[in-house]
Write a protein that holds these residues in place. Structure first.
Motif, PDB file in Angstrom:
ATOM      1  N   ARG C  23      11.858  42.460  42.456  1.00 38.00           N
ATOM      2  CA  ARG C  23      12.209  40.605  41.764  1.00 38.00           C
ATOM      3  C   ARG C  23      12.507  40.208  41.324  1.00 38.00           C
ATOM      4  O   ARG C  23      13.195  39.648  40.757  1.00 38.00           O
ATOM      5  CB  ARG C  23      11.203  40.679  43.304  1.00 38.00           C
ATOM      6  CG  ARG C  23      11.985  40.319  44.449  1.00 38.00           C
ATOM      7  CD  ARG C  23      10.689  39.979  45.517  1.00 38.00           C
ATOM      8  NE  ARG C  23      11.471  38.222  45.823  1.00 38.00           N
ATOM      9  CZ  ARG C  23      11.864  38.066  46.588  1.00 38.00           C
ATOM     10  NH1 ARG C  23      12.953  38.638  47.293  1.00 38.00           N
ATOM     11  NH2 ARG C  23      12.186  36.401  46.395  1.00 38.00           N
ATOM     12  N   ARG C  27      14.581  38.516  38.335  1.00 35.19           N
ATOM     13  CA  ARG C  27      14.377  37.052  37.602  1.00 35.19           C
ATOM     14  C   ARG C  27      14.331  37.020  36.311  1.00 35.19           C
ATOM     15  O   ARG C  27      15.255  35.878  35.670  1.00 35.19           O
ATOM     16  CB  ARG C  27      12.424  36.900  38.133  1.00 35.19           C
ATOM     17  CG  ARG C  27      12.686  35.123  38.111  1.00 35.19           C
ATOM     18  CD  ARG C  27      10.802  34.778  38.603  1.00 35.19           C
ATOM     19  NE  ARG C  27      10.814  33.801  38.221  1.00 35.19           N
ATOM     20  CZ  ARG C  27      10.186  33.241  39.070  1.00 35.19           C
ATOM     21  NH1 ARG C  27      10.027  33.308  39.994  1.00 35.19           N
ATOM     22  NH2 ARG C  27       9.785  31.683  38.205  1.00 35.19           N
ATOM     23  N   HIS C  62      18.683  38.424  47.549  1.00 35.57           N
ATOM     24  CA  HIS C  62      18.918  36.857  47.216  1.00 35.57           C
ATOM     25  C   HIS C  62      20.661  37.037  48.026  1.00 35.57           C
ATOM     26  O   HIS C  62      21.466  37.668  47.356  1.00 35.57           O
ATOM     27  CB  HIS C  62      19.000  36.469  45.622  1.00 35.57           C
ATOM     28  CG  HIS C  62      17.719  36.907  45.344  1.00 35.57           C
ATOM     29  ND1 HIS C  62      16.616  35.940  45.553  1.00 35.57           N
ATOM     30  CD2 HIS C  62      17.139  37.607  44.571  1.00 35.57           C
ATOM     31  CE1 HIS C  62      15.525  36.359  44.988  1.00 35.57           C
ATOM     32  NE2 HIS C  62      15.502  37.336  43.967  1.00 35.57           N
ATOM     33  N   LYS C  65      23.635  34.463  44.024  1.00 32.78           N
ATOM     34  CA  LYS C  65      23.140  34.098  42.594  1.00 32.78           C
ATOM     35  C   LYS C  65      22.554  32.597  42.669  1.00 32.78           C
ATOM     36  O   LYS C  65      21.758  31.968  41.785  1.00 32.78           O
ATOM     37  CB  LYS C  65      24.005  33.676  40.988  1.00 32.78           C
ATOM     38  CG  LYS C  65      25.281  32.764  41.464  1.00 32.78           C
ATOM     39  CD  LYS C  65      25.729  34.132  40.272  1.00 32.78           C
ATOM     40  CE  LYS C  65      27.565  33.126  40.706  1.00 32.78           C
ATOM     41  NZ  LYS C  65      28.183  34.092  39.545  1.00 32.78           N
ATOM     42  N   LEU C  68      19.776  32.452  44.064  1.00 35.94           N
ATOM     43  CA  LEU C  68      18.187  32.654  43.132  1.00 35.94           C
ATOM     44  C   LEU C  68      17.876  31.747  42.137  1.00 35.94           C
ATOM     45  O   LEU C  68      16.800  31.085  42.407  1.00 35.94           O
ATOM     46  CB  LEU C  68      19.121  34.215  43.107  1.00 35.94           C
ATOM     47  CG  LEU C  68      18.620  33.944  41.236  1.00 35.94           C
ATOM     48  CD1 LEU C  68      16.546  34.375  41.627  1.00 35.94           C
ATOM     49  CD2 LEU C  68      18.683  35.409  40.666  1.00 35.94           C
TER      50      LEU C  68
END
Lengths: 195, 195, 195, 195
Positions: C23, C27, C62, C65, C68
């Motif tokens: 994750r 990110r 996710h 996008k 996210l």
DNA sequence: CTCTAATCGAGACGGTACGTCGCGTCTTACG
DNA sequence: CGTAAGACGCGACGTACCGTCTCGATTAGAG
């Protein structure tokens, strides 16, 4: 099936000078393009542009480029077949062969385009189709060889041989060509043969 | 020249079962369509639909339908040429002829599609191209006949004869075909001849 | 409406170290890409590649996008709103203003991406949405100014001002920024005014 | 950068009635769709279908839907900016404000689409871009406020305020809107201020 | 020599297929 | 036995020609 009515005039009896001029320009441009690439890579817009006519005008004379090619091909092929037919007759095949080769030699540019350019495949089919049609009524010359096969082999052999000949930079003389033609294509089909 | 990068993978060493399945489905559907109409009237969407695969998936395996046909044709033609080559050898052309005809007879469905369907023209060109390549090093068998012409005539004659044979509803037996083949195509080219 | 069930696991309570690692990598890669181009020019494959994870793995964490971005944005925005709220209070807006500006300054890189990169528009909408939600229960401070308008103007003004500030190569000091902020955005909305 | 040659004509001086008809149909259909969803959820095929024109025809007039939006937006924004500019002048901002609000009110449907529909973000950016361009030569009105910031805040504030106003079912009267506009957006930027 | 109708050019238009791209789902093989 | 790698179906993209259809402009040849 595909198309609706087309707004094409029937120019077959046209006397207008512009019509002849246009048709000639199309034909010339089309044959030039066929020298360079196969039929399906030629667009109608290209033909029109090369002939210095409007795109739409093309359709006033020919429904499609395929049809145009067929028109051109058919008339030329007829000449050749008329010359070629006696070849298969019993009398003097060698002489007829020579006549046919000379005819092609005299129209080298045109036949070169037709046989070695982008139209070759279309022409072959049309050629065989017309030959079979002309020869439909013939009777078999040999009991071991169906007439149809004879016509096909002679026709396709003729095309291949002429195409090869037209492709050469230093083509062999017509007389030698006629000998090859006679020995490899005509004789095997029309002559009596010993197994 | 035309395309930028294609996102096609190299499936040549793929082990994924789906890949084989997909490729087989494409091939099958494609050959079925070729039975019905010429190559340029077949759309890739049609192939994809008939093969029950996604349109895009086709391109993951073949860059174009032409390329697909060439892939299929090339592999089949190679087999046939290998069988056909001894035919021109001095030993026993009759036997080799028979072998070749039998091979085609055994794969009648496939060859029927290739030679009498929409792929015929493409196949003919590829066939002659490969034959010329294979025979490039040969020396002329006759002083009056350029080797190249011999190869062309034998190859095209073979194709035409087989195509005719495959088109027949009641085809003549293989033995008779072999006789025709030998008399009209092979002998005229390899044998000594009296004018 | 569009999609069926997704095989996505719920990693929210995951304790697996790899999950956190993955994750974090996503990110980080995502924010880096957002620095360079707008959201819709970023592909998920790009994110996955930049994060050195498998394409499919992205979806395990996710759903898209956009989602996210919203996850990232929402958490950051909440911090800022908590700091920003007292600004509108009666006590000491100047002090709260300063606090908020300092917070952004301390997380300059992140906020620079969020406010001046490809996520700006998405963030603005989310920001205003959350602000309105937080401020929903408030009563109007002025009879001539609907509360909703006040919130919208303060929020969007804040975003624009911060975005401008973060874009500067030689940004003005936080104290000056706070003055501008107070005079142009806060005061006009919360203060009594003489026409 | 992206595209090769486009076969788009320059219709700017077109006199053909069909051209105007087509362009109007596209514009109308496009604005209707923008009312319903954001720009990137609208496909060109949708626009073409809604405008009852061919898909390809769209590209004969606009290179992309984004470009189409920009064309529409730019022309509308120009009008508004021309009206809005005097607002910042020293004379009578209240009067100019009123004029601008009235203009938007008179074209409520169009501006409603532009500011509250799917085009809002694109429009905002274009608006600020044009405003900064127009105001590039201005000198700062306040020593504590960079001119650029002033333009950005006024422009974005204007957009937000108008967008809010256009979204209301029972919008407040233009006069009240002008008061809000003046107090919260214009005055704080152009007036002398006591800290 | 005029004028009227045929012919032409230009190109807008609705289509269909192309080949590319990215999405999000689902399957396989590997570690 | 779970996860990365990636095959796959899908649908939009923007391009290229197709063949149809207006339009005027030009020009031939009949009156």
């Amino acid at each position: 099936m595909k198309h609706g009515k087309i707004y094409r005039s029937d120019y077959s009896t046209a006397t207008d000078a512009r019509v002849h001029q246009t048709r000639a320009a199309i034909r010339k441009a089309f044959l030039q393009l066929l020298d360079q690439k196969p039929l399906d890579q030629i667009t109608i817009r290209e033909i029109a542009s090369a002939a210095s006519i409007g795109y739409t005008t093309f359709f006033r004379h020919h429904p499609s480029k395929e049809e145009l090619l067929n028109e051109i091909a058919a008339s030329e092929i007829k000449h050749l077949i008329e010359l070629a037919m006696p070849v298969l007759g019993p009398i003097d095949s060698r002489e007829a062969t020579l006549t046919m080769c000379r005819y092609v030699a005299e129209h080298r540019a045109l036949w070169s385009t037709l046989l070695t350019g982008g139209a070759a495949n279309v022409l072959r089919e049309e050629f065989i189709r017309l030959s079979l049609q002309v020869a439909a009524s013939w009777e078999s010359t040999n009991e071991w060889l169906p007439a149809e096969v004879g016509v096909i082999l002679v026709t396709s052999g003729t095309i291949e041989l002429l195409a090869w000949w037209l492709k050469q930079k230093d083509p062999i003389p017509v007389e030698k060509l006629a000998i090859i033609f006679d020995r490899t294509i005509i004789s095997p089909v029309i002559n009596q043969q010993r197994s």
